[in-house]
Design a protein around this motif. Structure first.
Motif, PDB file in Angstrom:
ATOM      1  N   LEU A   1      51.196  35.818  49.831  1.00 23.93           N
ATOM      2  CA  LEU A   1      51.613  35.808  48.431  1.00 23.93           C
ATOM      3  C   LEU A   1      50.939  34.675  47.672  1.00 23.93           C
ATOM      4  CD1 LEU A   1      55.379  36.765  48.573  1.00 23.93           C
ATOM      5  CD2 LEU A   1      53.390  38.194  48.221  1.00 23.93           C
ATOM      6  N   ALA A   2      50.741  33.524  48.340  1.00 24.34           N
ATOM      7  CA  ALA A   2      50.114  32.400  47.641  1.00 24.34           C
ATOM      8  C   ALA A   2      48.666  32.725  47.298  1.00 24.34           C
ATOM      9  CB  ALA A   2      50.190  31.143  48.507  1.00 24.34           C
ATOM     10  N   VAL A   3      47.936  33.275  48.267  1.00 27.77           N
ATOM     11  CA  VAL A   3      46.527  33.576  47.992  1.00 27.77           C
ATOM     12  C   VAL A   3      46.430  34.726  46.989  1.00 27.77           C
ATOM     13  CG1 VAL A   3      44.355  34.315  49.002  1.00 27.77           C
ATOM     14  CG2 VAL A   3      45.774  32.673  50.197  1.00 27.77           C
ATOM     15  N   GLY A   4      47.289  35.733  47.153  1.00 25.28           N
ATOM     16  CA  GLY A   4      47.295  36.840  46.191  1.00 25.28           C
ATOM     17  C   GLY A   4      47.554  36.335  44.782  1.00 25.28           C
ATOM     18  N   SER A   5      48.518  35.439  44.656  1.00 26.12           N
ATOM     19  CA  SER A   5      48.836  34.911  43.333  1.00 26.12           C
ATOM     20  C   SER A   5      47.670  34.132  42.758  1.00 26.12           C
ATOM     21  CB  SER A   5      50.030  33.977  43.401  1.00 26.12           C
ATOM     22  OG  SER A   5      51.084  34.569  44.052  1.00 26.12           O
ATOM     23  N   MET A   6      46.961  33.420  43.643  1.00 26.68           N
ATOM     24  CA  MET A   6      45.829  32.616  43.159  1.00 26.68           C
ATOM     25  C   MET A   6      44.730  33.522  42.627  1.00 26.68           C
ATOM     26  SD  MET A   6      45.429  29.478  42.926  1.00 26.68           S
ATOM     27  CE  MET A   6      44.146  28.960  41.815  1.00 26.68           C
ATOM     28  N   ILE A   7      44.471  34.621  43.349  1.00 24.03           N
ATOM     29  CA  ILE A   7      43.455  35.569  42.880  1.00 24.03           C
ATOM     30  C   ILE A   7      43.895  36.155  41.549  1.00 24.03           C
ATOM     31  CG2 ILE A   7      42.348  37.768  43.420  1.00 24.03           C
ATOM     32  CD1 ILE A   7      42.570  36.958  46.384  1.00 24.03           C
ATOM     33  N   LEU A   8      45.185  36.483  41.481  1.00 25.53           N
ATOM     34  CA  LEU A   8      45.739  37.019  40.237  1.00 25.53           C
ATOM     35  C   LEU A   8      45.568  36.015  39.109  1.00 25.53           C
ATOM     36  CD1 LEU A   8      47.516  38.884  38.594  1.00 25.53           C
ATOM     37  CD2 LEU A   8      49.496  37.877  39.681  1.00 25.53           C
ATOM     38  N   LEU A   9      45.844  34.741  39.408  1.00 28.55           N
ATOM     39  CA  LEU A   9      45.730  33.716  38.369  1.00 28.55           C
ATOM     40  C   LEU A   9      44.297  33.647  37.855  1.00 28.55           C
ATOM     41  CD1 LEU A   9      47.022  31.358  36.806  1.00 28.55           C
ATOM     42  CD2 LEU A   9      46.286  29.872  38.639  1.00 28.55           C
ATOM     43  N   ALA A  10      43.333  33.702  38.775  1.00 28.71           N
ATOM     44  CA  ALA A  10      41.940  33.649  38.338  1.00 28.71           C
ATOM     45  C   ALA A  10      41.639  34.830  37.421  1.00 28.71           C
ATOM     46  CB  ALA A  10      41.013  33.652  39.550  1.00 28.71           C
ATOM     47  N   GLY A  11      42.138  36.024  37.790  1.00 27.32           N
ATOM     48  CA  GLY A  11      41.914  37.195  36.949  1.00 27.32           C
ATOM     49  C   GLY A  11      42.541  37.029  35.580  1.00 27.32           C
ATOM     50  N   LEU A  12      43.782  36.544  35.547  1.00 28.40           N
ATOM     51  CA  LEU A  12      44.466  36.376  34.270  1.00 28.40           C
ATOM     52  C   LEU A  12      43.756  35.335  33.410  1.00 28.40           C
ATOM     53  CD1 LEU A  12      48.214  36.467  35.402  1.00 28.40           C
ATOM     54  CD2 LEU A  12      46.955  38.234  34.200  1.00 28.40           C
TER      55      LEU A  12
ATOM     56  N   ALA B   1      33.335  42.757  27.221  1.00 27.59           N
ATOM     57  CA  ALA B   1      32.207  43.578  27.676  1.00 27.59           C
ATOM     58  C   ALA B   1      32.618  44.373  28.917  1.00 27.59           C
ATOM     59  CB  ALA B   1      31.029  42.675  28.018  1.00 27.59           C
ATOM     60  N   PRO B   2      32.053  45.595  29.105  1.00 24.06           N
ATOM     61  CA  PRO B   2      32.450  46.422  30.248  1.00 24.06           C
ATOM     62  C   PRO B   2      32.272  45.727  31.594  1.00 24.06           C
ATOM     63  CG  PRO B   2      31.169  47.697  28.697  1.00 24.06           C
ATOM     64  CD  PRO B   2      31.156  46.294  28.192  1.00 24.06           C
ATOM     65  N   ALA B   3      31.170  44.981  31.753  1.00 22.80           N
ATOM     66  CA  ALA B   3      30.951  44.322  33.050  1.00 22.80           C
ATOM     67  C   ALA B   3      32.046  43.300  33.319  1.00 22.80           C
ATOM     68  CB  ALA B   3      29.581  43.647  33.062  1.00 22.80           C
ATOM     69  N   THR B   4      32.418  42.560  32.268  1.00 27.24           N
ATOM     70  CA  THR B   4      33.490  41.577  32.420  1.00 27.24           C
ATOM     71  C   THR B   4      34.798  42.277  32.746  1.00 27.24           C
ATOM     72  OG1 THR B   4      32.341  40.348  30.717  1.00 27.24           O
ATOM     73  CG2 THR B   4      34.537  39.582  31.301  1.00 27.24           C
ATOM     74  N   GLN B   5      35.057  43.397  32.046  1.00 28.24           N
ATOM     75  CA  GLN B   5      36.277  44.161  32.313  1.00 28.24           C
ATOM     76  C   GLN B   5      36.355  44.560  33.772  1.00 28.24           C
ATOM     77  OE1 GLN B   5      37.527  47.436  30.093  1.00 28.24           O
ATOM     78  NE2 GLN B   5      37.178  46.534  28.093  1.00 28.24           N
ATOM     79  N   LYS B   6      35.208  44.965  34.307  1.00 27.61           N
ATOM     80  CA  LYS B   6      35.195  45.418  35.695  1.00 27.61           C
ATOM     81  C   LYS B   6      35.552  44.271  36.627  1.00 27.61           C
ATOM     82  CE  LYS B   6      32.455  48.115  38.857  1.00 27.61           C
ATOM     83  NZ  LYS B   6      31.135  48.510  39.318  1.00 27.61           N
ATOM     84  N   GLY B   7      34.987  43.083  36.343  1.00 26.18           N
ATOM     85  CA  GLY B   7      35.282  41.924  37.175  1.00 26.18           C
ATOM     86  C   GLY B   7      36.749  41.536  37.106  1.00 26.18           C
ATOM     87  N   ILE B   8      37.283  41.490  35.874  1.00 25.22           N
ATOM     88  CA  ILE B   8      38.686  41.091  35.719  1.00 25.22           C
ATOM     89  C   ILE B   8      39.580  42.114  36.416  1.00 25.22           C
ATOM     90  CG2 ILE B   8      40.532  40.603  34.083  1.00 25.22           C
ATOM     91  CD1 ILE B   8      38.400  39.888  32.031  1.00 25.22           C
ATOM     92  N   ALA B   9      39.269  43.396  36.198  1.00 26.27           N
ATOM     93  CA  ALA B   9      40.111  44.435  36.796  1.00 26.27           C
ATOM     94  C   ALA B   9      40.110  44.315  38.315  1.00 26.27           C
ATOM     95  CB  ALA B   9      39.625  45.816  36.364  1.00 26.27           C
ATOM     96  N   ALA B  10      38.945  43.981  38.900  1.00 19.19           N
ATOM     97  CA  ALA B  10      38.902  43.835  40.363  1.00 19.19           C
ATOM     98  C   ALA B  10      39.841  42.727  40.823  1.00 19.19           C
ATOM     99  CB  ALA B  10      37.473  43.535  40.811  1.00 19.19           C
TER     100      ALA B  10
END
Lengths: 496, 478
Positions: free
Chosen positions: B157-168, B192-201
């Motif tokens: 959960l900690a690592v998942g949250s960290m990845i989520l935080l980076a995305g947000l 931009a679409p490329a950025t959207q793709k990165g954030i969505a990932a």
């Protein structure tokens, strides 16, 4: 009142107390601690009356102001932070003097413990001056004043092998780092023709391509600062010295010394990072440093079984996070993105609150159990429930859990890294990836202590010998951590 | 102001319990108060009285902004119902009352805070309030290999949250630096679409870890199985929905192109949840592990709704389908975990092979468990059915026969097989536990006490009400 009165006052006070110490009754050395505390509080109050000279006045043209000393930027903030840390260290020493006195020439008396307190004042002076430096020469002098005092403080328990070993290690590596610093200053001076930070900035603005000699000098300066703050590849001394040194010294090293080191880093690096010609190279060096520090600090902390050593690696890890703020440099504050300098100040202030409190708990456990292994914390929730809850909050803050003060620092640096990556610095994606690993590891080793305190059976049933100072400090720190965790604006105001 | 009160009730009650007020009494009273306010909110969610703003860090544009719309009202309703059931169900082991009751309140308070937040920062921050209570509850009071499981949950959960935080944070950075949902919504079109793709990932992996999306799911089933009943109920029932709610609130509306780019992979992963984890569930030998795995499996259906709306952005059934199914699943899984705890208390075991004939001794318990099991399978008339049907319809929304099946349609058809899998494991477990001859473990079992039945009845009422009249929820979404 001119700002430098602060340093003059603290230094004079320290030297006078040091002399007075020789005549004090051996049984009442802790009176000196009280005197030191009063002096530090007085110095802290003086901060609010500090001024720079008016630009047109005679005093303003005095070369001391124009070349060596400034209170611009966040200097006063750092001075306050260092003074609060020093006062906390003195409180901690009062708590810890039973152990300190056990390893002096006359064991179990207060004789020979009196010098410890004034030395803290002298080191404080050095660090306060350091954060006001505007010339490489004053950086060097202030740094030496601090470091030499620390050699004594680290080896203070002279009948304790660990403390002596730590003293020797710190002395040798500290001397090496001083050598590197002077060598770096020489390179920079040789190329830029000045030791003034502003002068270096002006010199850089006349350059079209980066001079390799200057970058080499910068790399040397970075190494030496890395030693001060405990950033890789100069972090080797930290675990051994932290473990061996008396706990108050360790606390002082890990908080005040790191804070002044980063303040100096901001001062020295500003011209290099603000200049388009050298920005890329400087930022790349810092990025590499940050990544290495994060990996080494966090991964090595995982299998530590000694809490003091764990705190040492944790301090390396935090240095890694703070270095990200330098690598992803932001010189001017805009809506939604504070400057690197204020982010670093914020991170250090929250770090100070959490770490000092952890050392208070460590000292109390050491007094009760006689050692500092993690097993000494087993079942602490049964023996000292209130302190355990406070410690849980503080460890959560160190791990970076939201709604605690420790989270904001991590949020800021990750946001700066994301902003820098967005602005076209692809290396920052690597940093963010490493932050994931670092945070995951961090949760493990901080929660290891939480697990020991709650899950395990207590080693003994006797209650923890925590003084009122320790209790008050831990409770205050936990409450402040939670308040700042939800409402950090007051601390941010101090930095703008 | 109203939402601030709703947020603070559980948190203040939890702090009061730690400080020393009587644990169970405080917990039940505060949970009942939350339930009443939550129900009141469901009728008045359009009222301005639920909005609240306080500036927390002007330098970064972070405000504690609370407010509600239809979707968050439903999620808050789910939280308060499950919270009430959770504090009522469990009976704390001697000497751990403070932790036992305060942890439920912290977890629920965090979830309510996250659902009410209209600001990315607090939306993220409140969710993390659950981490330490979960760690301590599983590590101290859990079943089986509790320490290893507690570590695994925490690190995941900690690592998942960290990845989520980076995305947000990337999303915030890409939309001009404000943390408010309203500002992000206003600027989202410029990403931009490329950025959207990165954030969505990053968001799919981050939220996905919290939701136990295949292959980031391995923490979930052991954690639910090991956790004490209230923690399992709140985690599987409410907290997991935070991730889904986040995808529906942040990823789907703000990053349409980014989500569309990942639809194919998302469908494959959700089939991993439904089919792979489904077969794993069939093979479970313990009731608690079976329920834990089934909870992971059912996340696949909700992801299917998200995939459907990612493929066809105008899909107007997908969001209601996801929300109704989230609500239904939260209620039914909480009920199952709560009743499983009662079974263990009565018989001393949760090994399916050691149970049998419990219906003879405890008919009410059998009826309630059966109801929840049927709901979980998707029997018409119970809430999960309406959700699942809508999900399958959403999969074929705007389907043009001439173009043939797209990935979402293929995924939907394969996902239907999951209903059969659910029926297999649920009915088999029910038969072995409650029917057949009495076995040693169940010979001395007694009927569930009335007090234990109250929370189950509250949850059952919610299941039947939404099952018979899904418009109760759907009207809120309009």
């Amino acid at each position: 009142m001119p700002a430098y009165f602060l340093e003059i006052f603290t230094l004079t006070f320290g030297i006078l107390l040091l002399m007075y110490e020789a005549f004090v009754d051996p049984k009442s050395k802790s009176n000196i601690a009280v005197a030191c505390l009063i002096g530090l509080v007085a110095a802290y109050v003086m901060i609010f009356f500090c001024m720079s000279p008016d630009p047109g006045s005679d005093q303003a043209s005095w070369s001391f102001w124009t070349r060596f000393y400034t209170i611009e930027g966040n200097a006063l903030f750092y001075k306050g932070l260092i003074l609060i840390t020093a006062a906390s260290v003195i409180l901690l020493t009062i708590d810890y003097k039973k152990i300190l006195s056990r390893f002096t020439d006359t064991p179990d008396t207060e004789d020979n413990t009196g010098e410890f307190y004034p030395l803290i004042l002298i080191a404080t002076t050095g660090m306060m001056w350091m954060v006001s430096a505007k010339d490489l020469v004053s950086v060097f002098v202030a740094l030496e004043l601090t470091t030499i005092t620390f050699y004594i403080l680290v080896a203070y328990m002279r009948r304790n092998v660990g403390s002596l070993e730590a003293g020797v290690k710190y002395l040798i590596l500290g001397a090496l780092s001083t050598g590197i610093l002077v060598y770096g200053i020489a390179w920079v001076y040789g190329i830029a023709g000045t030791t003034s930070i502003a002068g270096i900035g002006e010199f850089l603005s006349t350059q079209d391509t980066p001079s390799y000699g200057l970058l080499f000098g910068l790399a040397l300066l970075l190494l030496s600062i890395g030693f001060k703050v405990g950033a890789a590849p100069m972090q080797l001394w930290i675990p051994d010295v932290y473990q061996g040194a008396p706990t108050p010294t360790t606390a002082f090293l890990s908080v005040a010394s790191k804070a002044s080191g980063f303040a100096i880093a901001v001062i020295i690096l500003t011209p290099f990072l603000e200049n388009d010609v050298t920005h890329g190279a400087a930022s790349m060096m810092l990025t590499v440093m940050a990544c290495l520090t994060l990996i080494i600090g966090n991964l090595s902390a995982i299998n530590q079984s000694n809490f003091k050593r764990l705190l040492a690696y944790s301090s390396i890890a935090h240095a890694g996070f703070i270095t990200i703020a330098l690598a992803a440099w932001n010189g001017t504050a805009t809506e939604g993105s504070p400057t690197s300098s204020s982010v670093i100040g914020f991170y250090l202030a929250t770090y100070m609150i959490m770490t000092m409190a952890a050392f208070f708990l460590l000292a109390a456990v050491r007094k009760t159990e006689g050692h500092e292994e993690l097993s000494a914390f087993n079942g602490l929730s049964k023996r000292a429930p209130v302190l355990t809850i406070c410690t849980t909050v503080l460890l959560a803050a160190m791990a970076g859990l939201p709604l605690t003060a420790g989270f904001w620092g991590k949020l800021f640096v990750v946001k700066m890294a994301v902003d820098a990556a967005q602005a076209g610095n692809p290396a920052m994606w690597w940093v963010i990836g490493i932050v994931f690993i670092a945070v995951g590891a961090g949760f493990y080793y901080y929660f290891k202590l939480i697990a020991a305190m709650y899950w395990n059976k207590p080693a003994s049933d006797k209650p923890l010998e925590a003084s009122h100072i320790t209790k008050a400090y831990l409770i205050t720190a936990a409450v402040v951590t939670l308040i700042l965790g939800i409402y950090p604006a007051p601390l941010m105001w101090l930095l703008q | 102001m109203g939402s601030l009160v709703l947020l603070l009730i559980p948190i203040i009650a939890a702090i009061a319990i730690i400080v020393g007020s009587p644990a169970r009494l405080t917990a039940v009273i505060s949970a009942a108060a939350s339930l009443v306010i939550g129900l009141y909110m469901a009728f008045t969610h359009t009222c301005d009285c639920w909005n609240f703003t306080a500036s927390m860090l002007p330098a970064l544009g972070i405000h504690l902004t609370l407010g509600v719309d239809g979707m968050s009202t439903i999620m808050v309703l789910l939280s308060v119902i499950v919270l009430f059931a959770a504090v009522f169900t469990g009976k704390s082991p001697e000497g751990h009352e403070k932790l036992y009751y305060s942890s439920s309140l912290f977890i629920a308070g965090g979830a309510i805070g996250a659902f009410l937040s209209q600001d990315v920062f607090f939306f993220y921050a409140f969710h993390e309030l659950a981490l330490i209570p979960t760690f301590l509850m599983i590590g101290m009071l859990g079943r089986g290999d509790r320490k290893a499981i507690a570590w695994r949950v925490t690190i995941f959960l900690a690592v998942g949250s960290m990845i989520l935080l980076a995305g947000l944070l990337w999303l915030v950075s890409a939309t001009g630096g404000s943390f408010a949902f309203s500002d992000i919504a206003a600027n989202a079109a410029s990403i931009a679409p490329a950025t959207q793709k990165g954030i969505a990932a990053l968001l799919i992996v981050g939220f996905g870890t919290l939701i136990s999306l295949f292959p980031f799911h391995s923490w979930a089933a052991p954690a639910y199985a090991s956790a004490p009943a209230p923690t399992a109920m709140l985690h599987a029932g409410v907290l997991k929905k935070f991730g889904l709610y986040g995808l529906l609130r942040v990823a789907v509306p703000f990053l349409p192109e980014g989500m569309a780019a990942w639809t194919d992979i998302l469908v494959i992963l959700l089939l991993g949840n439904i089919l792979w984890v489904g077969y794993v569930t069939v093979n479970q030998k313990r009731l608690d592990l079976m329920l834990g795995n089934s909870s992971v499996m059912h996340m696949g259906y909700i992801f299917l709704a998200i995939a459907a709306i990612s493929a066809v952005p105008g899909n107007d059934i997908a969001v209601p389908a996801a929300v109704v199914l989230m609500f239904a699943h939260g209620i039914s899984i909480a009920m199952l975990f709560g009743l499983a705890d009662t079974i263990e208390r009565k018989t001393g075991t949760l090994e399916i092979s050691e149970l049998g004939g419990l219906a003879k001794k405890a008919p009410a318990l059998a009826f309630l468990f059966g109801l929840a099991a049927m709901a979980s399978i998707g029997l018409p008339g119970l809430a999960n059915f309406s959700g699942e049907v809508m999900v399958f319809l959403a999969g074929f929304r705007d389907y043009v026969p001439a173009e043939g099946f797209g990935i979402v349609q293929i995924g939907t058809i394969l996902a239907l097989w999951g209903v059969v899998i659910s029926a297999v494991y649920m009915l088999r477990a029910f038969r072995k536990t409650f029917q057949g001859p009495l076995v040693p473990a169940t010979e001395d079992a007694t009927e569930a006490h009335f007090c234990v039945r109250i929370p189950a009845i509250v949850l059952a009422v919610a299941l039947i009400a939404v099952g018979l009249c899904p418009n109760l929820l759907l009207n809120l979404l309009k």
